[in-house]
Design a protein around this motif. Structure first.
Motif, PDB file in Angstrom:
ATOM      1  N   GLY A  53      21.665  29.783 -24.334  1.00 34.03           N
ATOM      2  CA  GLY A  53      22.395  29.227 -23.194  1.00 34.03           C
ATOM      3  C   GLY A  53      23.821  29.749 -23.090  1.00 34.03           C
ATOM      4  N   GLU A  54      24.510  29.858 -24.246  1.00 33.77           N
ATOM      5  CA  GLU A  54      25.905  30.320 -24.223  1.00 33.77           C
ATOM      6  C   GLU A  54      25.984  31.764 -23.727  1.00 33.77           C
ATOM      7  OE1 GLU A  54      28.320  28.414 -24.440  1.00 33.77           O
ATOM      8  OE2 GLU A  54      27.325  26.648 -25.271  1.00 33.77           O
ATOM      9  N   GLY A  55      25.019  32.577 -24.165  1.00 33.99           N
ATOM     10  CA  GLY A  55      24.968  33.973 -23.724  1.00 33.99           C
ATOM     11  C   GLY A  55      24.757  34.062 -22.217  1.00 33.99           C
ATOM     12  N   ILE A  56      23.947  33.161 -21.696  1.00 34.66           N
ATOM     13  CA  ILE A  56      23.675  33.144 -20.254  1.00 34.66           C
ATOM     14  C   ILE A  56      24.929  32.700 -19.489  1.00 34.66           C
ATOM     15  CG2 ILE A  56      22.310  31.938 -18.469  1.00 34.66           C
ATOM     16  CD1 ILE A  56      19.945  32.076 -20.567  1.00 34.66           C
ATOM     17  N   VAL A  57      25.617  31.699 -20.028  1.00 33.78           N
ATOM     18  CA  VAL A  57      26.871  31.243 -19.394  1.00 33.78           C
ATOM     19  C   VAL A  57      27.889  32.390 -19.369  1.00 33.78           C
ATOM     20  CG1 VAL A  57      28.891  29.744 -19.727  1.00 33.78           C
ATOM     21  CG2 VAL A  57      26.566  28.806 -19.927  1.00 33.78           C
ATOM     22  N   GLU A  58      27.971  33.105 -20.477  1.00 32.46           N
ATOM     23  CA  GLU A  58      28.935  34.213 -20.566  1.00 32.46           C
ATOM     24  C   GLU A  58      28.627  35.261 -19.494  1.00 32.46           C
ATOM     25  OE1 GLU A  58      30.642  37.819 -21.322  1.00 32.46           O
ATOM     26  OE2 GLU A  58      28.534  37.650 -21.940  1.00 32.46           O
ATOM     27  N   LEU A  59      27.345  35.571 -19.346  1.00 34.55           N
ATOM     28  CA  LEU A  59      26.914  36.559 -18.348  1.00 34.55           C
ATOM     29  C   LEU A  59      27.214  36.056 -16.926  1.00 34.55           C
ATOM     30  CD1 LEU A  59      25.455  39.270 -18.348  1.00 34.55           C
ATOM     31  CD2 LEU A  59      23.276  38.031 -18.222  1.00 34.55           C
ATOM     32  N   ALA A  60      26.926  34.780 -16.699  1.00 32.98           N
ATOM     33  CA  ALA A  60      27.159  34.190 -15.363  1.00 32.98           C
ATOM     34  C   ALA A  60      28.640  34.245 -15.017  1.00 32.98           C
ATOM     35  CB  ALA A  60      26.657  32.746 -15.345  1.00 32.98           C
ATOM     36  N   ARG A  61      29.488  33.984 -16.025  1.00 34.36           N
ATOM     37  CA  ARG A  61      30.948  34.003 -15.783  1.00 34.36           C
ATOM     38  C   ARG A  61      31.424  35.423 -15.542  1.00 34.36           C
ATOM     39  NH1 ARG A  61      32.354  29.484 -19.889  1.00 34.36           N
ATOM     40  NH2 ARG A  61      32.425  27.713 -18.462  1.00 34.36           N
ATOM     41  N   ARG A  62      30.880  36.346 -16.345  1.00 32.20           N
ATOM     42  CA  ARG A  62      31.309  37.748 -16.226  1.00 32.20           C
ATOM     43  C   ARG A  62      31.023  38.262 -14.813  1.00 32.20           C
ATOM     44  NH1 ARG A  62      28.446  42.089 -18.897  1.00 32.20           N
ATOM     45  NH2 ARG A  62      27.686  40.604 -20.423  1.00 32.20           N
ATOM     46  N   HIS A  63      29.911  37.820 -14.229  1.00 33.42           N
ATOM     47  CA  HIS A  63      29.553  38.307 -12.884  1.00 33.42           C
ATOM     48  C   HIS A  63      29.974  37.325 -11.791  1.00 33.42           C
ATOM     49  CE1 HIS A  63      27.360  41.941 -13.971  1.00 33.42           C
ATOM     50  NE2 HIS A  63      26.903  41.278 -15.015  1.00 33.42           N
ATOM     51  N   THR A  64      30.691  36.272 -12.166  1.00 34.42           N
ATOM     52  CA  THR A  64      31.128  35.232 -11.225  1.00 34.42           C
ATOM     53  C   THR A  64      30.012  34.826 -10.262  1.00 34.42           C
ATOM     54  OG1 THR A  64      32.069  36.870  -9.694  1.00 34.42           O
ATOM     55  CG2 THR A  64      33.573  35.918 -11.322  1.00 34.42           C
ATOM     56  N   LEU A  76      13.918  26.328 -20.236  1.00 38.82           N
ATOM     57  CA  LEU A  76      14.108  25.022 -19.586  1.00 38.82           C
ATOM     58  C   LEU A  76      13.862  23.901 -20.589  1.00 38.82           C
ATOM     59  CD1 LEU A  76      12.372  25.873 -16.211  1.00 38.82           C
ATOM     60  CD2 LEU A  76      14.819  25.405 -16.550  1.00 38.82           C
ATOM     61  N   VAL A  77      12.745  24.010 -21.321  1.00 38.80           N
ATOM     62  CA  VAL A  77      12.420  22.972 -22.306  1.00 38.80           C
ATOM     63  C   VAL A  77      13.478  22.957 -23.409  1.00 38.80           C
ATOM     64  CG1 VAL A  77      10.690  22.280 -24.023  1.00 38.80           C
ATOM     65  CG2 VAL A  77       9.962  22.984 -21.739  1.00 38.80           C
ATOM     66  N   ALA A  78      14.062  24.130 -23.689  1.00 38.78           N
ATOM     67  CA  ALA A  78      15.084  24.222 -24.739  1.00 38.78           C
ATOM     68  C   ALA A  78      16.467  23.750 -24.251  1.00 38.78           C
ATOM     69  CB  ALA A  78      15.180  25.652 -25.255  1.00 38.78           C
ATOM     70  N   GLY A  79      16.598  23.435 -22.962  1.00 41.46           N
ATOM     71  CA  GLY A  79      17.863  22.867 -22.490  1.00 41.46           C
ATOM     72  C   GLY A  79      18.867  23.875 -21.966  1.00 41.46           C
ATOM     73  N   VAL A  80      18.415  25.068 -21.606  1.00 45.00           N
ATOM     74  CA  VAL A  80      19.362  26.075 -21.114  1.00 45.00           C
ATOM     75  C   VAL A  80      20.011  25.638 -19.791  1.00 45.00           C
ATOM     76  CG1 VAL A  80      19.502  28.426 -20.191  1.00 45.00           C
ATOM     77  CG2 VAL A  80      18.381  28.015 -22.397  1.00 45.00           C
ATOM     78  N   ALA A  81      19.250  24.953 -18.927  1.00 46.24           N
ATOM     79  CA  ALA A  81      19.844  24.494 -17.657  1.00 46.24           C
ATOM     80  C   ALA A  81      20.980  23.501 -17.941  1.00 46.24           C
ATOM     81  CB  ALA A  81      18.788  23.859 -16.755  1.00 46.24           C
ATOM     82  N   ALA A  96      16.499  19.590 -20.040  1.00 47.78           N
ATOM     83  CA  ALA A  96      15.489  19.565 -21.113  1.00 47.78           C
ATOM     84  C   ALA A  96      14.656  18.290 -21.028  1.00 47.78           C
ATOM     85  CB  ALA A  96      16.175  19.648 -22.475  1.00 47.78           C
ATOM     86  N   GLU A  97      15.324  17.170 -20.750  1.00 44.57           N
ATOM     87  CA  GLU A  97      14.575  15.905 -20.700  1.00 44.57           C
ATOM     88  C   GLU A  97      13.574  15.903 -19.555  1.00 44.57           C
ATOM     89  OE1 GLU A  97      18.139  13.503 -20.782  1.00 44.57           O
ATOM     90  OE2 GLU A  97      17.230  12.290 -22.383  1.00 44.57           O
TER      91      GLU A  97
END
Ligand code: AMP
Ligand code: GLY
Length: 427
Positions: A53-64, A76-81, A96-97
């Motif tokens: 999830g943190e890696g995805i957030v970093e990517l999302a921020r980098r590309h605004t 999704l089950v792991a809580g990335v959303a 995740a819930e």
């Protein structure tokens, strides 16, 4: 709007293609993507994988980006959303819930019972003795399901009691193994994707999937070997009935529990003589049904996903659909759904794409060291065609599939055949 899509299958390729056609979407980034998506979007590596999830957030921020769309069930089950939302970004996909509707079949059964949703009778078992009792009580054909995620391969449907017990034993042997034994539901299956924002439900067009690996529904279950939409044989009231009796009560029950469901609620039902009965819930778009549903969706996808992610679905209005028929056929690697052989060269995609209305979506593909396209997974390609009739769409899709060269590959030859022949009847 800039969108980041997470995933690498043909489902994500279809989503990326549809987002690319949305005039409001200026850029699509996909991670990790695949060589097919590389041609239409910016593919970025995800060194930590789709569960990071943190890696995805970093990517999302980098590309605004303005929106992160999470394709597969595992993140999704792991809580990335949740991680993405906690970082203050907009995410399309349940918490995740809420994703437990897919992550645990016994949880889904509990929600269905509370919401009075019609489904198969079932028993949740943790010992082989309980399984044996349940098999006797519910009778043959036996339906035995692994409680947790199993990439579409956790279910055995069989008349052979010993095979049913053996599958249950294998599932129970896992750490914390739980098995659900169900009543067999007779009738054609339908997949309906409902966009949800926690309270409002917007259904897409229904599709039919072909889960078994071989023609005439023989062989083991797979993730899905083909699909088509629309379903001319289904009762005209089916979608309304599924929203009223299944999706809305489920969304309301999840909200009541304090775990609202936002994302795609994928409803898999059998249309029985007693009406539709839920076979499964998934918390994401289905693959390969998405390929045919999005092929017909004319309403821009980006706006819809953003509305679902931000609680604004009540404002989207009626969706627009092409009248055309869409069919997709999956080309799978040698030995799929067993351990697939990979690294085989793939040819013929350009020729396949020259068949009118036809295009080829990538799933398990990669570039070899010399740049050639090679197989890299079980389901390799998803060939899609549209037609004025189902017969025309089938003819085109199979003409295209015949151009694909992949040693040892296999595909079903009867996708949408029973529907074309008008042989499908409700339960
Ligand atoms: P699931 O993973 O729960 O979707 O199950 C995979 C496939 O197994 C379904 O698409 C059905 O074809 C079959 N299946 C699952 N549950 C039942 C049931 N209760 N009755 C008949 N077939 C079922
Ligand atoms: N096509 C079935 C699934 O996506 O689970």
């Amino acid at each position: 709007m800039k969108v980041l899509v997470i995933g690498s299958g043909a489902r994500e390729h279809a989503i990326v293609k549809a987002l690319g056609a949305d005039p409001e979407v200026d850029a699509v980034i996909v991670a990790p993507g695949n060589p097919g998506m590389d041609a239409i979007a910016l593919c970025e590596a995800l060194p930590g994988g789709v569960l990071d999830g943190e890696g995805i957030v970093e990517l999302a921020r980098r590309h605004t980006v303005d929106l992160v769309v999470i394709g597969p069930e595992a993140p999704l089950v792991a809580g990335v959303a949740d991680v993405v939302r906690d970082a203050g970004l907009l995410a399309f996909g349940p918490s995740a819930e809420a994703a437990q509707l897919e992550g645990s079949k016994s949880f889904a059964k509990d929600v269905m019972a509370a919401a009075d949703v019609p489904t198969a009778m079932a028993r949740v078992c943790t010992t082989l003795e309980e399984v044996a009792d349940a098999l006797d009580a519910l009778g043959a054909p036996h339906v035995v399901k692994d409680d947790g995620l199993a990439a579409g391969k956790g279910v055995v449907v069989t008349n052979d009691r010993a095979e049913a017990l053996a599958h249950a034993e294998a599932c129970l042997a896992k750490d914390g193994g739980v098995v659900v034994v169900e009543e067999f539901l007779d009738g054609p299956e339908v997949s309906l994707f409902c966009l949800c924002d926690g309270s409002t439900v917007v259904p897409l067009a229904p599709a039919q999937d072909f889960k078994r690996v071989f023609d005439e529904d023989q062989g083991p279950n797979t993730g899905g070997m083909g699909a088509y939409s629309p379903l001319d044989w289904a009762p005209g009231s089916l979608v309304d009935e599924l929203v009223t009796r299944v999706a809305q009560p489920t969304v309301d029950e999840m909200a009541r529990r304090g775990t609202p469901f936002a994302g795609v609620l994928y409803i898999g039902v059998a249309v029985t003589s007693r009406g539709p009965r839920v076979i499964e819930f998934n918390a994401r778009f289905g693959d390969p049904e998405t390929q045919v549903v999005l092929a017909r969706l004319q309403t821009p996808l980006g706006g819809l996903l953003k509305a679902a992610a931000s609680g604004d679905l009540d404002g989207v209005g009626a969706l627009h659909w092409s009248d055309q028929h869409a069919v997709t056929v999956v080309v799978a690697s040698h030995n799929y759904p067993g351990t697939p052989r990979t690294g085989d060269p793939i040819a013929g995609i350009e020729e396949a794409s020259e068949v009118p209305t036809t295009y080829v979506l990538h799933a398990g593909t990669a570039r070899g060291d010399d740049g050639t396209l090679v197989s890299a997974g079980g389901r390799v390609l998803s060939v899609v065609a549209l037609g004025e009739s189902l017969a025309q769409a089938r003819e085109r899709v199979y003409e295209a599939v015949d151009h694909i060269e992949l040693e040892g590959s296999h595909h079903r030859t009867d996708i949408a055949l029973a529907a074309e022949r008008e042989e499908l009847h409700v339960g």
